[in-house]
Scaffold this motif. Structure first.
Motif, PDB file in Angstrom:
ATOM      1  N   LEU A  57      36.709  13.393 -31.000  1.00 57.80           N
ATOM      2  CA  LEU A  57      36.919  13.752 -32.411  1.00 57.80           C
ATOM      3  C   LEU A  57      38.311  13.358 -33.140  1.00 57.80           C
ATOM      4  N   VAL A  58      39.221  12.973 -31.874  1.00 54.45           N
ATOM      5  CA  VAL A  58      40.569  12.598 -32.291  1.00 54.45           C
ATOM      6  C   VAL A  58      40.223  11.134 -33.048  1.00 54.45           C
ATOM      7  N   VAL A  59      39.364  10.190 -32.514  1.00 56.47           N
ATOM      8  CA  VAL A  59      39.023   8.769 -33.047  1.00 56.47           C
ATOM      9  C   VAL A  59      38.525   9.259 -34.533  1.00 56.47           C
ATOM     10  N   ARG A  60      37.657  10.191 -34.555  1.00 57.26           N
ATOM     11  CA  ARG A  60      37.242  10.320 -35.922  1.00 57.26           C
ATOM     12  C   ARG A  60      38.030  10.745 -36.730  1.00 57.26           C
ATOM     13  N   ALA A  61      39.032  11.612 -36.670  1.00 52.27           N
ATOM     14  CA  ALA A  61      40.321  12.091 -37.410  1.00 52.27           C
ATOM     15  C   ALA A  61      41.009  10.768 -37.820  1.00 52.27           C
ATOM     16  N   TYR A  62      41.393   9.900 -36.903  1.00 52.36           N
ATOM     17  CA  TYR A  62      42.189   8.953 -37.338  1.00 52.36           C
ATOM     18  C   TYR A  62      40.975   7.963 -38.165  1.00 52.36           C
ATOM     19  N   ALA A  63      39.994   7.631 -38.146  1.00 57.53           N
ATOM     20  CA  ALA A  63      39.061   6.891 -38.527  1.00 57.53           C
ATOM     21  C   ALA A  63      39.095   7.274 -40.004  1.00 57.53           C
ATOM     22  N   LYS A  64      39.099   8.647 -40.420  1.00 55.62           N
ATOM     23  CA  LYS A  64      38.909   9.368 -41.794  1.00 55.62           C
ATOM     24  C   LYS A  64      39.963   8.699 -42.729  1.00 55.62           C
TER      25      LYS A  64
END
Length: 96
Positions: A57-64
């Protein structure tokens, strides 16, 4: 610098810190719950694979955010390294 400002920077180290912090928090919470229930954490070592969910979820948040490309790269590398280390630990302890 506040914590919010720190995690809004676009540095690879920020992504690494975010992923490792989310994984450590999940490990601590799972360990505390297992100890409160009276179970041994080593008896349920495979449950710790769920620690990867908050990190994803952290990776997804930064990728957005397109402005945080370096932080995204750092988060992906940290997630991959910790996942491989966990798999090696499972293989070494013969729990797979």
């Amino acid at each position: 610098m506040t914590v919010k400002q720190f995690f809004q920077q676009d540095k690879a180290m920020v992504g690494v810190v975010a992923v490792v912090a989310s994984e450590l928090l999940a490990v601590v919470l799972l360990t505390v719950v297992l100890l409160i229930v009276g179970e041994s954490p080593m008896a349920h070592i495979r449950w710790y694979a769920g620690v990867a969910v908050p990190a994803l979820l952290v990776v997804r948040a930064y990728a957005k955010y397109r402005d945080a490309l370096s932080a995204t790269k750092g988060a992906i590398v940290a997630l991959a390294v910790t996942f491989v280390l966990f798999m090696l630990f499972l293989i070494k302890t013969k729990t797979i």
